[in-house]
Design an enzyme around this catalytic site. Sequence first.
Site, PDB file in Angstrom:
ATOM      1  CE  LYS A   1      -4.257  -1.922   1.830  1.00 31.64           C
ATOM      2  NZ  LYS A   1      -5.375  -1.761   2.756  1.00 31.64           N
TER       3      LYS A   1
ATOM      4  CG  ASP B   1      -9.178   0.198   2.917  1.00 29.03           C
ATOM      5  OD1 ASP B   1      -9.763  -0.605   2.170  1.00 29.03           O
ATOM      6  OD2 ASP B   1      -7.954   0.151   3.137  1.00 29.03           O
TER       7      ASP B   1
ATOM      8  N   GLY C   1      -7.134   2.414  17.662  1.00 33.51           N
ATOM      9  CA  GLY C   1      -5.985   2.232  16.776  1.00 33.51           C
ATOM     10  C   GLY C   1      -5.633   3.523  16.062  1.00 33.51           C
TER      11      GLY C   1
HETATM   12  P1  ATR Z   1      -2.794  -1.407  10.226  1.00 31.18           P
HETATM   13  O1  ATR Z   1      -2.294  -0.938   8.910  1.00 31.18           O
HETATM   14  O2  ATR Z   1      -3.522  -2.706  10.205  1.00 31.18           O
HETATM   15  O3  ATR Z   1      -3.555  -0.346  10.962  1.00 31.18           O
HETATM   16  P2  ATR Z   1      -0.473  -0.800  11.793  1.00 31.18           P
HETATM   17  O4  ATR Z   1      -0.274   0.445  11.018  1.00 31.18           O
HETATM   18  O5  ATR Z   1       0.716  -1.643  12.137  1.00 31.18           O
HETATM   19  O6  ATR Z   1      -1.472  -1.775  11.070  1.00 31.18           O
HETATM   20  O7  ATR Z   1      -1.235  -0.407  13.139  1.00 31.18           O
HETATM   21  C1  ATR Z   1      -1.649  -1.353  14.047  1.00 31.18           C
HETATM   22  C2  ATR Z   1      -2.513  -0.673  15.102  1.00 31.18           C
HETATM   23  O8  ATR Z   1      -3.016  -1.674  15.997  1.00 31.18           O
HETATM   24  C3  ATR Z   1      -1.760   0.329  15.968  1.00 31.18           C
HETATM   25  O9  ATR Z   1      -2.633   1.365  16.320  1.00 31.18           O
HETATM   26  C4  ATR Z   1      -1.376  -0.522  17.179  1.00 31.18           C
HETATM   27  O10 ATR Z   1      -1.151   0.223  18.347  1.00 31.18           O
HETATM   28  P3  ATR Z   1       0.321   0.901  18.596  1.00 31.18           P
HETATM   29  O11 ATR Z   1       0.396   2.055  17.676  1.00 31.18           O
HETATM   30  O12 ATR Z   1       0.290   1.304  20.022  1.00 31.18           O
HETATM   31  O13 ATR Z   1       1.313  -0.182  18.292  1.00 31.18           O
HETATM   32  C5  ATR Z   1      -2.632  -1.333  17.327  1.00 31.18           C
HETATM   33  N1  ATR Z   1      -2.469  -2.589  18.097  1.00 31.18           N
HETATM   34  C6  ATR Z   1      -1.899  -3.737  17.690  1.00 31.18           C
HETATM   35  N2  ATR Z   1      -1.982  -4.691  18.644  1.00 31.18           N
HETATM   36  C7  ATR Z   1      -2.648  -4.133  19.694  1.00 31.18           C
HETATM   37  C8  ATR Z   1      -3.070  -4.601  20.976  1.00 31.18           C
HETATM   38  N3  ATR Z   1      -2.827  -5.856  21.389  1.00 31.18           N
HETATM   39  N4  ATR Z   1      -3.740  -3.751  21.781  1.00 31.18           N
HETATM   40  C9  ATR Z   1      -3.999  -2.476  21.386  1.00 31.18           C
HETATM   41  N5  ATR Z   1      -3.617  -1.983  20.184  1.00 31.18           N
HETATM   42  C10 ATR Z   1      -2.958  -2.779  19.343  1.00 31.18           C
END
Ligand code: ATR
Length: 273
Positions: free
Chosen positions: A66, A102, A127
Amino acid sequence: MHDRYAVIGNPIGHSKSPQIQGLFAKAAGLEIDYTAIEGPLGAFVATVDAFRANGGRGMNVTAPFKLDAFAYATERSERAQLAGAVNALKFEGERVFAENFDGVGLVRDVVHNLARPLAGKRVLLLGAGGAARGALLPFLQQQPASLFIANRSIDKAVKLAAEVKGQGPVTGGGYAALADQAFDIVFNATSASLRGEVPPVPYTAFAPGALAYELVYGKGLTPFLRLARNTGVQHLADGVGMFAEQAAEAFAWWKGVRPDTRDVIRQLTVPLV
Ligand code: ATR
């Protein structure tokens, strides 16, 4: 030869996009040639160049490309720019148009398919990664009463809210800030469910009658949806409708006809049990 389209990703084996776009084309009485391309890592540009040279007119883009697609584009929509990620490309001669559908797909699913307007509602977005970024502008365009972005890394949520603060009533913070707030719609845009984890949302965050929406689809009752159900939330949804709607947006962008998504959603739905 028909116009050529494709989805590019790696891995790509389980992509539903060829099936969905084929159904859309059939319903519209159009023929399209739509394939799945497993793009070699590190060779996005060469792969897309070759596809265009062979008559490619457009692509859906999925992980991990992406950001490559964002860089490849010559023209990006505002929402693609804010998302920093692109999930659809359109090729016209030398020009490469980039979109991120999206967020609009998500809004269309919630407002139209699930009949839950966001206007005037208290919305919680969990998130602050790519999925959340894509949803932000389309959410704010619906004029919610408030939008709170909660993230584990608090600074990312605060920064993201600051980026769009001119567009509506949006704030960002950590999960602790949710202790004394309730929301009408709670979206899980974290990647936690993909690893069987659950973001630490307090049960009080769900207002009476709230909708809990998991952006991931096809995984049944994810840990987030289970948490919501266990706190008494009766309205649960996963991202199957969002997925179908973003595909429909891309089809309409390429072909000028907006397909009906009902059949596709029915075919892809996995019960939330
Ligand atoms: P995507 O493109 O799927 O959004 P990403 O950019 O890697 O993937 O972002 C993942 C998101 O999920 C982030 O907001 C992450 O929080 P952090 O920024 O604090 O890392 C969140 N996330 C992933 N696992 C998590 C968990 N177990 N609990 C809470 N937030 C989580």
